[in-house]
Scaffold this motif. Structure first.
Motif, PDB file in Angstrom:
ATOM      1  N   PRO A  72      32.629  65.467  31.493  1.00 14.53           N
ATOM      2  CA  PRO A  72      31.773  64.354  31.886  1.00 14.53           C
ATOM      3  C   PRO A  72      30.981  63.912  30.655  1.00 14.53           C
ATOM      4  CG  PRO A  72      30.907  66.422  32.745  1.00 14.53           C
ATOM      5  CD  PRO A  72      32.231  66.728  32.111  1.00 14.53           C
ATOM      6  N   ALA A  73      30.853  62.606  30.480  1.00 15.21           N
ATOM      7  CA  ALA A  73      30.255  62.092  29.249  1.00 15.21           C
ATOM      8  C   ALA A  73      29.174  61.052  29.520  1.00 15.21           C
ATOM      9  CB  ALA A  73      31.349  61.476  28.375  1.00 15.21           C
ATOM     10  N   GLN A  74      28.336  60.908  28.521  1.00  9.31           N
ATOM     11  CA  GLN A  74      27.307  59.880  28.475  1.00  9.31           C
ATOM     12  C   GLN A  74      27.341  59.261  27.090  1.00  9.31           C
ATOM     13  OE1 GLN A  74      24.453  58.916  30.778  1.00  9.31           O
ATOM     14  NE2 GLN A  74      26.286  59.435  31.937  1.00  9.31           N
ATOM     15  N   ILE A  75      27.002  57.995  26.992  1.00 11.86           N
ATOM     16  CA  ILE A  75      26.918  57.328  25.701  1.00 11.86           C
ATOM     17  C   ILE A  75      25.442  57.179  25.350  1.00 11.86           C
ATOM     18  CG2 ILE A  75      27.449  55.250  24.381  1.00 11.86           C
ATOM     19  CD1 ILE A  75      29.792  54.773  26.379  1.00 11.86           C
ATOM     20  N   ILE A 158      28.285  60.133  21.680  1.00 12.47           N
ATOM     21  CA  ILE A 158      28.550  60.569  23.049  1.00 12.47           C
ATOM     22  C   ILE A 158      28.014  61.981  23.247  1.00 12.47           C
ATOM     23  CG2 ILE A 158      30.404  61.104  24.699  1.00 12.47           C
ATOM     24  CD1 ILE A 158      32.108  59.050  23.000  1.00 12.47           C
ATOM     25  N   THR A 159      27.362  62.202  24.380  1.00 13.73           N
ATOM     26  CA  THR A 159      27.021  63.561  24.787  1.00 13.73           C
ATOM     27  C   THR A 159      27.947  63.917  25.935  1.00 13.73           C
ATOM     28  OG1 THR A 159      25.277  62.757  26.261  1.00 13.73           O
ATOM     29  CG2 THR A 159      24.610  63.437  24.043  1.00 13.73           C
ATOM     30  N   PHE A 160      28.207  65.205  26.089  1.00 12.26           N
ATOM     31  CA  PHE A 160      29.114  65.599  27.166  1.00 12.26           C
ATOM     32  C   PHE A 160      28.736  66.954  27.730  1.00 12.26           C
ATOM     33  CE2 PHE A 160      31.120  66.862  23.177  1.00 12.26           C
ATOM     34  CZ  PHE A 160      31.533  68.164  23.410  1.00 12.26           C
ATOM     35  N   GLY A 161      29.260  67.214  28.916  1.00 14.55           N
ATOM     36  CA  GLY A 161      28.981  68.454  29.633  1.00 14.55           C
ATOM     37  C   GLY A 161      30.121  69.439  29.532  1.00 14.55           C
TER      38      GLY A 161
END
Length: 187
Positions: A72-75, A158-161
């Motif tokens: 799962p990612a976030q920008i 990008i950050t991700f889990g």
């Protein structure tokens, strides 16, 4: 580059909060990014043949010859070295709102903690200042994964889990890490 120079770069973006707080968060964020890079290298981060980000599913995928890795990612935002500018994801109309939760969380933190210049939609930033912004944002959001997606004129951050690894034979495993910096401002 020395720590005081990096803190000054954050300050030069119009920062009104305390330098000591930002300096500590910057050091912690840089340390987190280093720890995350080392930890995620164990499954191959940085060596994939290709990567893709699907905003509709919210997943980043790295493709290797023998496996895929998804998370799962976030920008957080994007950095353009040519124009020396940083654009937060929440201010980028091409990014779906669900993909910019971490960026909005950082914006809210910056506004609440007296750093309104860090909450501006676009910030003048050279490479070092952009790196400082990312480090503080990674720290504040307590990200467990960090990826700088290469691009033509800009790079997406990008950050991700947790990472799900699927090998060519179909076996699946999950790679999840937790880096603690004590009680954080992001929580």
């Amino acid at each position: 580059m020395g720590m005081s120079k990096r803190a000054n770069e954050a300050e030069s973006a119009g920062q009104t909060g305390t330098r000591a707080d930002l300096s500590m968060l910057l050091l912690q964020g840089e340390d987190m990014i280093e720890q995350l890079a080392r930890a995620h290298m164990s499954w191959g981060l940085g060596t994939a043949d290709r990567w893709d980000l699907d905003q509709t599913t919210g997943l980043i995928t790295w493709t290797f010859p023998d496996k895929t890795a998804t998370a799962p990612a976030q920008i957080l935002g994007s950095f353009s070295p040519g124009s020396e500018s940083w654009l937060w994801a929440w201010a980028n109309k091409s990014i779906l709102p669900a993909m910019s939760r971490d960026a909005r969380r950082f914006r809210d933190w910056a506004e609440t903690n007296g750093h309104p210049a860090l909450a501006q939609p676009e910030i003048n930033a050279d490479v070092q200042a952009a790196s400082a912004l990312v480090a503080v944002a990674v720290r504040v959001t307590e990200a467990t994964g960090y990826y700088k997606g290469p691009g033509g004129k800009s790079s997406v951050i990008i950050t991700f889990g947790p990472v799900t690894l699927t090998t060519a034979d179909g076996s699946v495993s999950t790679f999840d890490i937790s880096i603690s910096q004590g009680s954080g401002p992001g929580r």
